[in-house]
Design a protein around this motif. Structure first.
Motif, mmCIF file in Angstrom:
data_model
loop_
_atom_site.group_PDB
_atom_site.id
_atom_site.type_symbol
_atom_site.label_atom_id
_atom_site.label_comp_id
_atom_site.label_asym_id
_atom_site.label_seq_id
_atom_site.Cartn_x
_atom_site.Cartn_y
_atom_site.Cartn_z
ATOM 1 N N SER A 184 -15.341 6.286 8.033
ATOM 2 C CA SER A 184 -15.715 5.332 6.996
ATOM 3 C C SER A 184 -14.710 5.348 5.845
ATOM 4 C CB SER A 184 -17.119 5.657 6.484
ATOM 5 O OG SER A 184 -17.521 4.726 5.509
ATOM 6 N N LEU A 185 -14.259 6.533 5.455
ATOM 7 C CA LEU A 185 -13.262 6.634 4.386
ATOM 8 C C LEU A 185 -11.937 6.007 4.811
ATOM 9 C CD1 LEU A 185 -13.989 10.258 3.133
ATOM 10 C CD2 LEU A 185 -14.430 8.129 1.889
ATOM 11 N N LEU A 186 -11.580 6.186 6.081
ATOM 12 C CA LEU A 186 -10.358 5.558 6.595
ATOM 13 C C LEU A 186 -10.464 4.037 6.514
ATOM 14 C CD1 LEU A 186 -7.623 5.650 8.088
ATOM 15 C CD2 LEU A 186 -8.908 5.760 10.248
ATOM 16 N N LEU A 187 -11.615 3.498 6.901
ATOM 17 C CA LEU A 187 -11.824 2.055 6.827
ATOM 18 C C LEU A 187 -11.699 1.561 5.383
ATOM 19 C CD1 LEU A 187 -14.874 1.659 9.256
ATOM 20 C CD2 LEU A 187 -12.484 1.112 9.728
ATOM 21 N N ASP A 188 -12.249 2.322 4.441
ATOM 22 C CA ASP A 188 -12.160 1.936 3.030
ATOM 23 C C ASP A 188 -10.724 1.958 2.525
ATOM 24 O OD1 ASP A 188 -14.850 1.571 2.943
ATOM 25 O OD2 ASP A 188 -15.297 3.324 1.716
ATOM 26 N N LEU A 189 -9.963 2.955 2.946
ATOM 27 C CA LEU A 189 -8.568 3.051 2.525
ATOM 28 C C LEU A 189 -7.761 1.870 3.046
ATOM 29 C CD1 LEU A 189 -6.272 4.639 1.181
ATOM 30 C CD2 LEU A 189 -5.975 5.890 3.330
ATOM 31 N N ILE A 190 -7.966 1.534 4.314
ATOM 32 C CA ILE A 190 -7.269 0.373 4.890
ATOM 33 C C ILE A 190 -7.641 -0.889 4.115
ATOM 34 C CG2 ILE A 190 -7.080 -1.094 6.939
ATOM 35 C CD1 ILE A 190 -7.577 1.440 8.629
ATOM 36 N N SER A 191 -8.917 -1.051 3.822
ATOM 37 C CA SER A 191 -9.385 -2.225 3.091
ATOM 38 C C SER A 191 -8.704 -2.351 1.737
ATOM 39 C CB SER A 191 -10.900 -2.148 2.879
ATOM 40 O OG SER A 191 -11.586 -2.108 4.094
ATOM 41 N N SER A 192 -8.642 -1.238 1.007
ATOM 42 C CA SER A 192 -8.079 -1.260 -0.345
ATOM 43 C C SER A 192 -6.601 -1.643 -0.339
ATOM 44 C CB SER A 192 -8.268 0.101 -1.021
ATOM 45 O OG SER A 192 -9.632 0.396 -1.185
ATOM 46 N N VAL A 193 -5.836 -1.007 0.535
ATOM 47 C CA VAL A 193 -4.393 -1.263 0.579
ATOM 48 C C VAL A 193 -4.106 -2.710 0.978
ATOM 49 C CG1 VAL A 193 -2.238 -0.662 1.741
ATOM 50 C CG2 VAL A 193 -3.813 1.142 1.021
ATOM 51 N N VAL A 194 -4.765 -3.175 2.031
ATOM 52 C CA VAL A 194 -4.540 -4.548 2.502
ATOM 53 C C VAL A 194 -5.014 -5.556 1.460
ATOM 54 C CG1 VAL A 194 -5.170 -6.249 4.258
ATOM 55 C CG2 VAL A 194 -4.645 -3.902 4.932
ATOM 56 N N GLY A 195 -6.179 -5.318 0.857
ATOM 57 C CA GLY A 195 -6.723 -6.255 -0.123
ATOM 58 C C GLY A 195 -5.840 -6.405 -1.342
ATOM 59 N N VAL A 196 -5.355 -5.292 -1.898
ATOM 60 C CA VAL A 196 -4.487 -5.358 -3.079
ATOM 61 C C VAL A 196 -3.174 -6.061 -2.737
ATOM 62 C CG1 VAL A 196 -3.118 -3.968 -4.683
ATOM 63 C CG2 VAL A 196 -5.499 -3.368 -4.237
ATOM 64 N N ALA A 197 -2.594 -5.739 -1.578
ATOM 65 C CA ALA A 197 -1.332 -6.382 -1.178
ATOM 66 C C ALA A 197 -1.499 -7.895 -1.044
ATOM 67 C CB ALA A 197 -0.842 -5.777 0.136
ATOM 68 N N LEU A 198 -2.591 -8.329 -0.391
ATOM 69 C CA LEU A 198 -2.839 -9.757 -0.248
ATOM 70 C C LEU A 198 -3.069 -10.424 -1.603
ATOM 71 C CD1 LEU A 198 -5.227 -9.842 2.858
ATOM 72 C CD2 LEU A 198 -2.854 -10.605 2.763
ATOM 73 N N GLY A 199 -3.787 -9.733 -2.489
ATOM 74 C CA GLY A 199 -4.097 -10.308 -3.789
ATOM 75 C C GLY A 199 -2.879 -10.506 -4.659
ATOM 76 N N VAL A 200 -2.044 -9.487 -4.735
ATOM 77 C CA VAL A 200 -0.840 -9.579 -5.569
ATOM 78 C C VAL A 200 0.102 -10.642 -5.028
ATOM 79 C CG1 VAL A 200 1.207 -8.322 -6.337
ATOM 80 C CG2 VAL A 200 -1.025 -7.197 -6.393
ATOM 81 N N LEU A 201 0.330 -10.622 -3.720
ATOM 82 C CA LEU A 201 1.235 -11.603 -3.105
ATOM 83 C C LEU A 201 0.674 -13.018 -3.239
ATOM 84 C CD1 LEU A 201 3.861 -11.872 -1.457
ATOM 85 C CD2 LEU A 201 2.484 -11.674 0.615
ATOM 86 N N GLY A 202 -0.630 -13.173 -2.995
ATOM 87 C CA GLY A 202 -1.239 -14.496 -3.077
ATOM 88 C C GLY A 202 -1.209 -15.076 -4.465
ATOM 89 N N ALA A 203 -1.363 -14.229 -5.494
ATOM 90 C CA ALA A 203 -1.340 -14.722 -6.870
ATOM 91 C C ALA A 203 0.016 -15.320 -7.213
ATOM 92 C CB ALA A 203 -1.671 -13.584 -7.838
ATOM 93 N N TRP A 204 1.088 -14.726 -6.711
ATOM 94 C CA TRP A 204 2.425 -15.242 -7.005
ATOM 95 C C TRP A 204 2.749 -16.497 -6.192
ATOM 96 C CZ3 TRP A 204 4.713 -13.808 -11.198
ATOM 97 C CH2 TRP A 204 4.525 -12.518 -11.718
ATOM 98 N N LEU A 205 2.192 -16.595 -4.993
ATOM 99 C CA LEU A 205 2.566 -17.696 -4.106
ATOM 100 C C LEU A 205 1.689 -18.937 -4.245
ATOM 101 C CD1 LEU A 205 3.352 -15.758 -0.780
ATOM 102 C CD2 LEU A 205 4.974 -16.644 -2.471
ATOM 103 N N PHE A 206 0.393 -18.756 -4.589
ATOM 104 C CA PHE A 206 -0.541 -19.874 -4.494
ATOM 105 C C PHE A 206 -1.192 -20.259 -5.819
ATOM 106 C CE2 PHE A 206 -0.729 -17.673 -0.289
ATOM 107 C CZ PHE A 206 -0.116 -18.673 0.466
ATOM 108 N N TRP A 207 -0.636 -19.817 -6.939
ATOM 109 C CA TRP A 207 -1.287 -20.108 -8.211
ATOM 110 C C TRP A 207 -1.341 -21.612 -8.499
ATOM 111 C CZ3 TRP A 207 1.375 -22.484 -12.229
ATOM 112 C CH2 TRP A 207 2.768 -22.532 -12.127
ATOM 113 N N GLU A 208 -0.318 -22.347 -8.070
ATOM 114 C CA GLU A 208 -0.331 -23.800 -8.319
ATOM 115 C C GLU A 208 -1.392 -24.485 -7.454
ATOM 116 O OE1 GLU A 208 3.780 -25.643 -9.583
ATOM 117 O OE2 GLU A 208 4.093 -24.359 -7.825
ATOM 118 N N ALA A 209 -1.495 -24.085 -6.193
ATOM 119 C CA ALA A 209 -2.495 -24.688 -5.297
ATOM 120 C C ALA A 209 -3.907 -24.418 -5.798
ATOM 121 C CB ALA A 209 -2.324 -24.143 -3.876
#
Length: 446
Positions: free
Chosen positions: A98-123
């Motif tokens: 369960s902790l492994l699943l949470d760690l994967i979630s956190s890393v992937v979620g933050v990476a997607l969020g930061v990248l998405g904010a820079w790429l899709f803010w106009e959309a």
């Protein structure tokens, strides 16, 4: 001396209601405090800027939900039996996974969020200069859902501590928003206050869960490395199914907010978000039976009590149906007054769409035991199929409806999807129960 007879053990429905009551005590406070920080934000920023904040928050929460594993369900489904059997190595294996699943979630979620904010803010119709603040806000994705801690506290029947989880977040947000309002701060400081609430909630749940694990001796000899899924049949399929189903359920809400904002603009997104906040707040007391229901169903499933599971689900559905009728009546009679009183006169226009949202919430309350039943019977895949079909159909109709009928179109589609979801879950649950009954009959014959 006269011997005192021991108290009779509580039935599953009594335990569900008692645990839901403990959650309600905290969520009642959270409902008031949550509306307070929303109102402070709305009155301070105004409709347009409030809409921008709502869209940024929806964007972060959506990506968090996409990446997030429902690992609390893994803890309950696979940890209940080892805990009852005092099988420490197996329980620690479930915890490690369960902790492994949470760690994967956190890393992937933050990476997607930061990248998405820079790429899709106009959309997403963020104003110029907001992409950086949106990327910073995305860092909170990593702590938005302390799933393992939540699962452990539900498994341990520590619902009184779970009751304070959202209240902690809302109190921190309210204090931060109050300071921002007094200082006439711009939107980025309100974003900071909202993010601080997510961090506070995460560390609170983590601290309580670790304390309970230590008190029960469940961390003795625990190592973060070692076996995870070995000897746990179907656990990855279960984890992926519940993750995807949870993503569709919770992420669905945030996609709607972003869709309304992208098509109709930030003001309409603010109306939608505020109406949803009030609708969810009204339905929350009944929905609190769901987190209390999962552990009881898991225990009945482990004991082979299929009939007891069905009886408990029917009892919860009847209670939910009564609650659904009450909350819909309140919305129809006093919805506009509630919005204007709490949010201000400018937000009374959200009352129309809020009635649709409350109607959809009422249907969800009436059918709330169905998905927990399927998950407890290890049929998370069946629940996922139903939810996926309904979501695809909903989004196929959503954009034409929004463009044609505005917010009312989105609200009507939401009601239709809630009804379709409930019916689909009902028929899947019936099929699964019939299959289990047939298997039990064959086993008895042998």
């Amino acid at each position: 001396m006269t011997a005192v007879a021991p108290a009779a053990p509580r039935t599953p429905i009594r335990r569900v209601l008692a645990n839901a009551g403990q959650l309600l005590s905290g969520r009642a406070v959270n409902a008031v405090v949550g509306l307070a920080y929303i109102a402070l934000t709305a009155r301070s920023l105004g409709k347009e800027t409030m809409g921008v904040l709502v869209i940024i928050n929806a964007f972060a929460q959506f990506l968090g939900d996409v990446a997030h594993f429902e690992s609390w369900q893994t803890v309950i489904a696979y940890g209940t039996k080892p805990l009852a059997d005092k099988d420490l190595p197996r329980f620690q294996q479930v915890l490690r996974l369960s902790l492994l699943l949470d760690l994967i979630s956190s890393v992937v979620g933050v990476a997607l969020g930061v990248l998405g904010a820079w790429l899709f803010w106009e959309a997403l119709r963020w104003p110029p200069g907001m992409s950086g603040y949106g990327a910073l806000y995305a860092l909170s994705i990593g702590v938005m859902t302390p799933a393992t801690g939540v699962g452990l506290l539900r498994l341990f029947d520590r619902f009184r501590y779970l009751a304070a989880e959202q209240a902690v977040s809302s109190f921190v947000r309210m204090i931060g928003c109050a300071i921002c309002a007094l200082a006439h701060a711009p939107i980025q400081y309100f974003l900071l206050a909202w993010a601080a609430g997510a961090f506070a909630s995460f560390f609170y749940i983590a601290a309580v869960a670790v304390r309970d694990l230590r008190a029960r001796g469940l961390l003795t000899g625990f190592r973060p490395w070692g076996p995870t899924s070995r000897g746990l049949p179907g656990v990855w399929r279960f984890a992926l199914s519940t993750n995807f189903s949870g993503t569709l359920e919770v992420g669905f809400t945030h996609v709607l907010t972003m869709a309304v904002g992208a098509i109709l603009g930030p003001v309409q997104a603010a109306y939608w978000r505020i109406g949803k906040q009030v609708a969810d707040g009204m339905a929350k007391p009944a929905r609190l039976m769901v987190p209390a229901l999962y552990p009881e169903l898991a225990k009945l499933r482990a004991a082979g009590g299929q009939r007891a599971m069905t009886r408990l689900a029917i009892q919860i559905a009847l209670i939910g149906g009564a609650a659904a009728g009450v909350l819909l009546m309140v919305s129809l009679l006093a919805g506009r007054w509630i919005l204007e009183t709490v949010m201000g006169q400018a937000f009374g226009a959200a009352a129309g769409v809020m009635n649709w949202q409350v109607a959809a919430a009422a249907i969800g309350v009436m059918t709330l035991p169905l998905e927990p039943m399927l998950v407890s019977m290890r049929a998370a895949g069946a629940a996922l199929i139903v939810r996926l079909v309904v979501v695809i159909a909903y989004f196929a109709a959503l954009f034409p409806l929004i463009r044609t009928f505005g917010l009312a179109g989105a609200g009507a589609a939401l009601v239709a999807s809630a009804l379709a979801l409930g019916l689909g879950m009902y028929f899947m649950a019936r099929l699964r129960l019939a299959r289990l009954a047939a298997d039990e009959g064959l086993a008895a014959a042998d």
